[in-house]
Enzyme design. Structure first.
Site, PDB file in Angstrom:
ATOM      1  N   HIS D 132      -3.925 -12.929  -3.311  1.00 27.37           N
ATOM      2  CA  HIS D 132      -2.692 -12.669  -1.789  1.00 27.37           C
ATOM      3  C   HIS D 132      -4.147 -12.147  -0.501  1.00 27.37           C
ATOM      4  O   HIS D 132      -5.518 -11.923  -0.812  1.00 27.37           O
ATOM      5  CB  HIS D 132      -2.613 -10.926  -2.093  1.00 27.37           C
ATOM      6  CG  HIS D 132      -1.020 -11.389  -2.384  1.00 27.37           C
ATOM      7  ND1 HIS D 132      -0.921 -10.924  -3.913  1.00 27.37           N
ATOM      8  CD2 HIS D 132       0.625 -10.662  -2.654  1.00 27.37           C
ATOM      9  CE1 HIS D 132       0.407 -11.456  -4.510  1.00 27.37           C
ATOM     10  NE2 HIS D 132       0.938 -10.891  -3.670  1.00 27.37           N
ATOM     11  N   LYS D 136      -3.489  -6.748   1.497  1.00 26.60           N
ATOM     12  CA  LYS D 136      -2.614  -5.704   0.409  1.00 26.60           C
ATOM     13  C   LYS D 136      -2.631  -4.082  -0.144  1.00 26.60           C
ATOM     14  O   LYS D 136      -4.507  -3.975  -0.126  1.00 26.60           O
ATOM     15  CB  LYS D 136      -2.489  -6.907  -0.329  1.00 26.60           C
ATOM     16  CG  LYS D 136      -1.481  -5.657  -1.619  1.00 26.60           C
ATOM     17  CD  LYS D 136      -1.334  -7.713  -2.330  1.00 26.60           C
ATOM     18  CE  LYS D 136       0.323  -7.004  -3.578  1.00 26.60           C
ATOM     19  NZ  LYS D 136       0.947  -6.465  -2.623  1.00 26.60           N
TER      20      LYS D 136
END
EC number: 1.17.1.8
Lengths: 244, 244, 244, 244
Positions: D132, D136
């Protein structure tokens, strides 16, 4: 470093303004769009101007910037050999000014091609797979064709890729670009991706570049903004800045 | 070019003999194993000898080869700084002889590390994922640790990887090697693989190396055999041969 | 469970013997090769026999095994509809015996195709990329053609892949197999690999199968050996054992 | 089919309106936002309403829609067991109405998990790698934890992943989620990606899901809109629509 932007209200220009704003070591001075006076840059003591405008106006912009002693980083397209020669002539009179003109500011794409050239001689086989969204009109992509040509050039004098294919379907083995197979994949959900796959006995080396969105030119533009002044005169492409 | 092999009956040695045999520009002369006389190389006018033997015997082998004016390509392990210094001393008296000693002949692995070093400064983030068969005892692999260190060295002075992780499970973010996250995957069916993943705004660059079997050192050994004579004295690693 | 092997001294047979030996819940009884008596299996109370032999002898083998009440797992090729019908006839008299005949025991390959069929209706686009060593004679691979056909079958009635390609080079967009583009990559160092790439708005799903060496059929053969007795009569393919 | 949208002026709602507009077989009727009357849906003969609003208002919305005989597709979060029971009670009186509530409409993500469950029992090893963007906050991602748990559940009774790691660095082998290693990569330029890697002797199977942008829920919402009426009562998740 004080940075101005030409075409600041366009989509690309606005993205660059945001990138300059977010960089701690750069200061955004002024944006100039159609109808605004270029003197806004000299009035604001701008050191470097980024130009992502239009082939119709970019030469006038450059003449003004060079005459005014302002460095330029240019992503506008349409630079023929004649135009580059003209820019060089203007710069001959201003040995303190630096102009960088590049067709591609995505650092990952530029490094991919450099690495492909370096690796090309050391593997028996090499193929290129490029993957894009299905709205793309050309196959292979321009980048894939350029990559394959660079690889073919670097492999001159070496044996061709081994390939025992004797039966098959038309197109299975891809397009032939100077002897390098190039495969074009078009799938919904993709953006712009390219994989260069090298192989020799017992091992493969893959160089993959993924462009996830249309802002991937920003880091390369900022790199050019920071270093353009170190290279007075005309520089074409960002490769010379990468010290490879 | 006439090529001999030390440790020719071992698994690695036999693979090299097969590789030399398959190469049109190389000629296999003689294999020497424990108990055989080293003079077999001089008797057969061998130009280059490949040594994949044992730390206990490799220094004696090198002394003989250097004194006899035979070039050497060495994959045997255990070369300390003292041993390298000793080899240099021997070579000082024989300026016509070339010795190349390398810890890793897999060209893909060596290029991966070179490219990683070159790319390291141009991306905000970088992580290393290495994937091996589950019989491997160490995690991360030695290659992954070396790769991460080279990258960390090249990024000195730059900001660390951005990382907003505030909650999570132990180990999720990998091992920390000089600030570079390294992830070790162990899955049946894998051989030896490594991925270096670089990213910046809107784009990523991936350099992946896959070793499919244990013969991946052969092309690098043959490259060294062909070019070792161009570099009299001691060369460590195959990197200098790659002209990067 | 007591397991015998037909063709035990062949390369494939020997690999299966090793696989049976390594499995804690299976016991290797006896190997039978050309010239040996098939009664070795009944003499040794063998429960299941694995047959990787030759189309010329496999029918005789099966007749004996069925008549003797021994289950069979068969990887030998050449099973036409006539041959399958013949086997079914023999089995009609022996409702306690089970025979499984499969063209492909690689679980990863079989699951890939199953998943591709299941996913096919839910994405706008799908393409197949298969990658093999350059000694392969056919392009695309038989598996890739079969995969593309299964996908095309599952997509019947849906719109074709979107594709705006209007200019390009021959072959760039791959081979057309029932409307599904298939790309064949041939690179030294590869073994046998296949990627099925699905995409729709904003996302892609990739199913990739990598065969790293020629022993990848072993887990599927052992799965069949363990479960064949649960399915008296003839079973074709290992799919029914996977409970998908 | 006539489709209305609740929360039509929000980012997600606007994306859904655009998706409905682009679909030839669907007709957008009306959007309702905070302050607008829900009767706009009945006034416009709407068949199905999509609700991506807020836990505070979604129950009132559902009460109205069910009472009015309008089907609902709901992506709003916060559905506890109590809330689901309440919706079932309301639906008991209206056997002609269908409601589908799903935590995740990305078809690729949902299929990934389904395939992972199906494949889990047939491989010796399995690990999860999720990748990601670095903003995050949690590592591993919620999806990766859920995926690992589903796999662990499906492997109950089977031996654990083989792993000979005896020396190493903390974190190298990832986080342990019910015995399944999960690795979290955070690299600038990434969006949301997950790879499930299975392996057994000689082969691996990889299931990879890439979310390229935040519109990847649209195809799943449209799928639900088209088929919700076939399943009167409450359906949780889009899995039942996929006929796996």
């Amino acid at each position: 470093m004080r940075v101005g932007v030409l075409g600041a209200k366009g989509k690309v220009g606005a993205t660059i303004v945001a990138g300059v704003d977010a960089a701690e070591d750069l200061r955004f001075t002024v944006g100039v769009d159609a109808g605004d006076a270029l003197t806004a840059f000299t009035d604001s003591d701008t050191d470097v101007v980024v130009d992502f405008t239009h082939p119709d106006v970019v030469m006038d912009n450059l003449k003004f910037l060079i005459d005014s002693g302002v460095h330029a980083v240019v992503g506008t397209t349409g630079f023929t050999d004649e135009r580059l020669a003209q820019v060089r002539t203007w710069l001959a009179d201003r040995s303190d000014v630096a102009v960088l003109i590049a067709p591609n500011f995505a650092i990952g794409a530029v490094l991919s091609m450099q690495f492909a050239k370096q690796a090309a001689r050391f593997f028996e086989s090499v193929e290129v797979i490029e993957l894009h969204h299905p709205q793309k009109a050309d196959a292979p992509s321009g980048t894939a064709v350029r990559t394959a040509r660079l690889i073919a050039e670097a492999r001159k004098g070496l044996p061709p890729n081994p390939d025992a294919t004797s039966t098959g379907l038309d197109g299975a083995r891809g397009a032939d670009v100077d002897g390098i197979p190039v495969h074009s994949v078009r799938v919904a959900g993709l953006v712009a991706h390219q994989e260069i796959l090298f192989g020799t006995q017992g091992e493969t080396l893959t160089i993959r570049h993924d462009s996830m969105d249309r802002t991937s030119f920003v880091p390369g533009v900022l790199l050019a903004v920071r270093h353009v002044h170190e290279r007075p005169g005309l520089t074409v492409g960002i490769e010379p800045l990468l010290d490879l």
